[in-house]
Write a protein that holds these residues in place. Structure first.
Motif, short mmCIF file in Angstrom:
data_model
loop_
_atom_site.label_atom_id
_atom_site.label_comp_id
_atom_site.label_asym_id
_atom_site.label_seq_id
_atom_site.Cartn_x
_atom_site.Cartn_y
_atom_site.Cartn_z
N ILE A 132 0.39 7.23 7.60
CA ILE A 132 0.71 5.98 8.29
C ILE A 132 1.40 5.03 7.33
O ILE A 132 0.95 4.85 6.18
CB ILE A 132 -0.57 5.36 8.91
CG1 ILE A 132 -0.22 4.18 9.82
CG2 ILE A 132 -1.60 4.99 7.86
CD1 ILE A 132 -1.35 3.79 10.75
N ALA A 133 2.51 4.47 7.77
CA ALA A 133 3.31 3.59 6.92
C ALA A 133 2.77 2.16 6.96
O ALA A 133 2.22 1.71 7.97
CB ALA A 133 4.76 3.61 7.37
N ILE A 134 2.97 1.44 5.86
CA ILE A 134 2.67 0.00 5.78
C ILE A 134 3.95 -0.68 5.31
O ILE A 134 4.50 -0.32 4.27
CB ILE A 134 1.52 -0.28 4.79
CG1 ILE A 134 0.24 0.39 5.27
CG2 ILE A 134 1.31 -1.78 4.62
CD1 ILE A 134 -0.88 0.34 4.25
N SER A 135 4.42 -1.65 6.09
CA SER A 135 5.70 -2.27 5.74
C SER A 135 5.62 -3.11 4.48
O SER A 135 6.60 -3.25 3.76
CB SER A 135 6.20 -3.11 6.91
OG SER A 135 5.32 -4.20 7.16
N SER A 136 4.44 -3.70 4.22
CA SER A 136 4.28 -4.55 3.04
C SER A 136 2.80 -4.80 2.81
O SER A 136 2.04 -5.00 3.77
CB SER A 136 5.00 -5.89 3.23
OG SER A 136 4.78 -6.75 2.13
N LEU A 137 2.37 -4.79 1.56
CA LEU A 137 0.99 -5.13 1.25
C LEU A 137 0.68 -6.56 1.72
O LEU A 137 1.46 -7.48 1.48
CB LEU A 137 0.74 -5.03 -0.26
CG LEU A 137 0.65 -3.63 -0.87
CD1 LEU A 137 0.52 -3.73 -2.39
CD2 LEU A 137 -0.52 -2.84 -0.29
N GLY A 138 -0.42 -6.72 2.39
CA GLY A 138 -0.83 -8.05 2.83
C GLY A 138 -0.23 -8.47 4.15
O GLY A 138 -0.52 -9.57 4.63
N SER A 139 0.60 -7.64 4.75
CA SER A 139 1.17 -7.98 6.04
C SER A 139 0.10 -7.85 7.12
O SER A 139 -0.95 -7.24 6.93
CB SER A 139 2.34 -7.05 6.36
OG SER A 139 1.88 -5.72 6.53
N ALA A 140 0.39 -8.42 8.29
CA ALA A 140 -0.53 -8.27 9.41
C ALA A 140 -0.69 -6.79 9.75
O ALA A 140 -1.79 -6.33 10.10
CB ALA A 140 -0.02 -9.05 10.61
N GLY A 141 0.41 -6.04 9.64
CA GLY A 141 0.34 -4.61 9.90
C GLY A 141 -0.56 -3.87 8.92
O GLY A 141 -1.22 -2.88 9.29
N HIS A 142 -0.60 -4.33 7.68
CA HIS A 142 -1.48 -3.73 6.68
C HIS A 142 -2.94 -3.89 7.11
O HIS A 142 -3.72 -2.93 7.12
CB HIS A 142 -1.24 -4.40 5.32
CG HIS A 142 -2.04 -3.83 4.21
ND1 HIS A 142 -2.15 -4.44 2.98
CD2 HIS A 142 -2.80 -2.70 4.12
CE1 HIS A 142 -2.92 -3.72 2.20
NE2 HIS A 142 -3.33 -2.66 2.86
N LEU A 143 -3.32 -5.11 7.49
CA LEU A 143 -4.69 -5.35 7.92
C LEU A 143 -5.01 -4.59 9.20
O LEU A 143 -6.10 -4.03 9.35
CB LEU A 143 -4.92 -6.85 8.13
CG LEU A 143 -5.30 -7.71 6.91
CD1 LEU A 143 -6.70 -7.36 6.43
CD2 LEU A 143 -4.31 -7.59 5.78
#
Length: 326
Positions: free
Chosen positions: A158-169
């Motif tokens: 699963i990809a994460i666009s950026s550390l700390g992004s809403a998508g990361h959480l």
């Protein structure tokens, strides 16, 4: 003059003196000096769009000379630091997102306190998150994806666009709720993550609707579920994550404006009023809706309460999985 008149006169004079700094701040800002709106993300992102909109409105409505300046790197930390260390005179502003509020929880290098070291000016817009899957995989529904990933977890990541992004959480919560043990692949932005998703080298991605849904037209990605309580008017054909078996799974990205600590309250209020006015304009509502964004109109105090709740929620989630800042 009787005593009552004297007291009234004295009170009026005192009120006038107390009001003088506010009036002076309003009259003297902005004047002459260029306003920099720091966007800690690359051009093209929602932060960039809203940062440029802020600069435009400062110029049009307040007679300022304002420009948006992209200061990228460090998962948003470089641009944020540029604002943290800037003079608190109202001529350096930060147009950023959810990341700003939770950055110290996920990044080792983020040593600031977003609630104490920055002045909140406004929250401007929000966007629900959506999970998408690679079109190279036959599974199209959330239950089918979860079943396939549990059966062969090494074939899914699963990809994460950026550390700390809403998508990361949201990704951390997804893995926690489903019990899946998938590799998380971190990128420097949504676009490279989306490119790899389309090519099949990553299989899942959770990020804001505006960044992902426009890419699904050619079948290279599949919209699995939206992280809202009910189906969103922004994408009414996409089922909710609750419909897929994850009740209460709700996440959004949101965008706002901050200033260095100690920036006069009058300046903060003026920017807040300007952005509330902007986000109520019918043409602006229509424009943002086309971009799969929802305008937000809140007072400074309402935004502070909202951010405090977001930080608490993020902290509880990260502690539940024993997350260590990277």
């Amino acid at each position: 003059m009787n005593r009552r008149s004297l007291l009234l006169g004295t009170g009026a004079a005192a009120a006038s003196l107390l009001a003088a700094p506010a009036i002076q701040a309003q009259e003297s800002w902005p004047r002459g000096k260029q306003i920099r709106v720091i966007v800690p993300w690359p051009p093209g992102a929602a932060n960039d769009t809203l940062g440029r909109l802020l600069a435009q409105r400062l110029t049009e409505k307040l007679g300022a000379t304002a420009i948006a300046e992209n200061r990228t790197g460090g998962a948003g930390l470089i641009g944020t630091n540029a604002v943290l260390t800037a003079p608190n005179d109202g001529y350096t502003l930060l147009a950023s997102a959810f990341n700003t509020a939770v950055m110290p929880l996920v990044l080792k290098g983020a040593t600031f306190d977003p609630q104490k070291d920055l002045e909140v000016m406004a929250r401007t817009a929000k966007a629900p998150l959506v999970m998408v899957s690679s079109g190279t995989r036959p599974q199209k529904t959330l239950p089918d994806i979860i079943a396939a990933a549990k059966a062969k977890p090494r074939e899914w990541n699963i990809a994460i666009s950026s550390l700390g992004s809403a998508g990361h959480l949201a990704t951390i919560e997804f893995l926690r709720r489903t019990g899946l043990d998938l590799d998380m692949v971190t990128y420097r932005g949504t676009q490279p993550a989306l490119t790899d998703l389309m090519g099949g080298s990553v299989q899942l991605l959770i990020d804001p609707c505006f960044a992902l849904l426009p890419a699904r037209g050619d079948g290279k990605i599949n919209a699995v579920g939206i992280a809202t309580a009910q189906r969103s008017a922004l994408a009414s054909d996409v089922p909710t994550m609750a419909e897929g078996g994850l009740p209460g799974y709700e996440f959004q990205s949101w965008y706002g404006v901050w200033a260095p600590k100690g920036t006069p309250r009058e300046i903060c209020e003026r920017v807040n009023a300007l952005m509330q006015e902007t986000m109520r304009e019918p043409a602006m509502v229509e424009r943002l809706t086309r971009q799969v964004l929802e305008p937000v109109t809140e007072s400074i105090e309402e935004t502070k309460q909202f951010i405090a709740a977001e930080i608490n929620r993020a902290g509880e989630l990260l502690r539940s999985v024993n997350y260590q800042p990277e």
